[in-house]
Design an enzyme around this catalytic site. Structure first.
Site, PDB file in Angstrom:
ATOM      1  N   LYS A 196    -102.478   5.469  -1.517  1.00  0.00           N
ATOM      2  CA  LYS A 196    -102.090   4.620  -2.638  1.00  0.00           C
ATOM      3  C   LYS A 196    -101.313   3.401  -2.119  1.00  0.00           C
ATOM      4  O   LYS A 196    -101.115   3.256  -0.931  1.00  0.00           O
ATOM      5  CB  LYS A 196    -101.279   5.425  -3.662  1.00  0.00           C
ATOM      6  CG  LYS A 196    -101.978   6.740  -4.108  1.00  0.00           C
ATOM      7  CD  LYS A 196    -103.189   6.493  -5.004  1.00  0.00           C
ATOM      8  CE  LYS A 196    -104.106   7.692  -5.139  1.00  0.00           C
ATOM      9  NZ  LYS A 196    -103.604   8.820  -5.873  1.00  0.00           N
TER      10      LYS A 196
HETATM   11  C1  LIG Z   1    -104.058  10.149  -6.542  1.00  0.00           C
HETATM   12  C2  LIG Z   1    -104.267  10.328  -7.988  1.00  0.00           C
HETATM   13  C3  LIG Z   1    -103.644  11.347  -8.714  1.00  0.00           C
HETATM   14  C4  LIG Z   1    -102.861  12.455  -8.076  1.00  0.00           C
HETATM   15  O1  LIG Z   1    -101.856  12.035  -7.224  1.00  0.00           O
HETATM   16  P1  LIG Z   1    -101.390  12.963  -6.002  1.00  0.00           P
HETATM   17  O2  LIG Z   1    -100.148  12.292  -5.520  1.00  0.00           O
HETATM   18  O3  LIG Z   1    -102.495  12.963  -4.998  1.00  0.00           O
HETATM   19  O4  LIG Z   1    -101.133  14.331  -6.545  1.00  0.00           O
HETATM   20  C5  LIG Z   1    -103.823  11.378 -10.086  1.00  0.00           C
HETATM   21  N1  LIG Z   1    -104.580  10.473 -10.723  1.00  0.00           N
HETATM   22  C6  LIG Z   1    -105.219   9.497 -10.054  1.00  0.00           C
HETATM   23  C7  LIG Z   1    -106.038   8.500 -10.822  1.00  0.00           C
HETATM   24  C8  LIG Z   1    -105.106   9.404  -8.667  1.00  0.00           C
HETATM   25  O5  LIG Z   1    -105.760   8.446  -7.997  1.00  0.00           O
END
Ligand SMILES: *Cc1c(COP(=O)(O)O)cnc(C)c1O
Length: 404
Positions: A196
């Site tokens: 991210k």
């Molecule tokens: C990455 C992601 C999540 C979950 O986040 P994590 O930190 O990996 O648990 C939820 N929703 C979306 C759209 C994501 O891209």
């Protein structure tokens, strides 16, 4: 290709300052909850214009906490509306709090939920005897859906909005506010996984303007426990001569351990200082992809940009007409890989996952499917160089034009 490093579709950028910030915590007294948790929460709340930020173990935990904080009854009738183009966690955490999941279709080009697809999903929910309680718009790739219109429709149906902004830290929505400080969403969920825009290792957060929700989120993050004497119910145990007992805590409701550590928060805080630089680099790379894909092949375009907003791009999604280009997506991915270029599909429509398909066997969502058939995420991260970009485009040219 030898001598070249592999280019993943996304990755973190860790600086010496980031390392120093984490090291300082490791040399100190607090490994888990400590001063960096408060500092990161304050910085995040400030950045997105929210009154409160509650950091937690990951983005999935953030969704779980936010949905649990709504205290909706798991009566088999209450449901959540989730766009089908998202990571499975968005739907899964609604199931985790006992809500049925009703999938909304998405725009075939942007992969965003729209008022039309929300209206259809609300109607489908009611036809199935379900009561829609919450809508979870996904700010896909860093772009916001039309929140103004979505919120108006959700409100007429008595639904609240929880934003899944795992992709969208730093995005400015069409209303001119940062995602996370929305006038529409009761809570906004972020992920700080390394792919991210900012990284904590594992990490996430929920932002809200509502002090009662913030308190509920904190309590749920820590096993459902409270040490606030005004909340104590077992007063005989709780007090001695009118003062709260020093050992005493109470659990008015069940919760989880979704804490983030102090060193994760030190990394998050240090990365947050670099957010503007990250966004600027990602924006420049998206502009360059847009230019270059236009001349690369008639069968490829970049995900169209939504008007009137300033996205903090998380993904560089190419839309490719594989049939017209005469090559399968698997073959394109293999050619890219042979050039050392990673790519990924974001996402397989969640309604197609066997677990959900068993619950909704007759559901078809043509917009999500049409998007899914064409999408391929290309490398996008701040340290991607001009040379790397050349390699990605050469590999794509090879794949789509059959040239070396
Ligand atoms: C990455 C992601 C999540 C979950 O986040 P994590 O930190 O990996 O648990 C939820 N929703 C979306 C759209 C994501 O891209």
């Amino acid at each position: 290709m030898t001598g070249q490093s592999f280019l993943p579709y996304g990755r973190q950028d860790i600086s010496e300052d980031d390392i120093a910030a984490v090291s300082a915590v490791l040399r100190g007294d607090f490994l888990t909850t400590g001063p960096m948790v408060d500092a990161f929460e304050a910085a995040l709340a400030n950045r997105v214009g929210a009154a409160h930020a509650v950091v937690c173990a990951n983005g999935t935990a953030a969704l779980h906490l936010a949905l649990a904080a709504l205290q909706l009854e798991a009566d088999g009738r209450n449901c959540a509306i989730v766009p089908s183009i998202t990571f499975v966690a968005t739907a899964n955490m609604a199931r985790a709090v006992g809500l049925e999941v009703v999938f909304a279709d998405t725009d075939p080009d942007t992969a965003l939920i729209t008022t039309d697809t929300l209206a259809v999903a609300l109607e489908r929910a009611k036809q199935a005897g379900l009561t829609p309680r919450v809508v979870l718009p996904v700010h896909f790739a860093g772009q916001s859906p039309d929140m103004d219109a979505l919120a108006a429709l959700a409100a007429t149906e008595g639904c609240v909005i929880i934003d899944d902004a795992a992709h969208a830290i730093g995005t400015i929505s069409a209303g001119g506010y940062p995602v996370g400080g929305s006038p529409y969403a009761v809570m906004t969920c972020f992920s700080f996984h390394p792919v991210k825009t900012i990284a904590m290792g594992e990490g996430g957060a929920v932002t809200t303007q509502d002090p009662a929700l913030a308190e509920a989120l904190r309590r749920l993050r820590g096993h459902g426990l409270t040490r606030d004497p005004s909340c104590f119910e077992n007063t005989e145990d709780a007090f001695t001569d009118g003062a709260a007992n020093p050992w005493y805590y109470e659990m008015p409701e069940i919760g989880f351990n979704y804490r983030a550590t102090d060193f994760q928060c030190a990394l998050g805080l240090s990365q947050m200082k670099r957010l503007d630089a990250f966004i600027a680099r990602r924006t420049a790379l998206i502009a360059e992809y847009d230019e270059r894909l236009k001349t690369l092949s008639q069968h490829i375009t970049l995900l169209p940009q939504q008007p009137a907003q300033t996205p903090a791009w998380h993904l560089a999604v190419a839309l490719i007409d594989f049939a017209a280009a005469g090559i399968s997506r698997a073959a394109v991915m293999a050619i890219l890989r042979s050039h050392g270029v990673g790519s990924q599909v974001h996402y397989i429509p969640v309604h197609r996952q066997p677990y959900y398909a068993r619950r909704w066997p007759d559901l078809t969502l043509p917009g999500a499917d049409r998007y899914y058939q064409r999408c391929l995420s290309l490398p996008l991260y701040p340290t991607l160089t001009a040379e790397d970009m050349n390699r990605v485009c050469l590999a794509l040219t090879t794949a789509l034009r059959g040239q070396p």
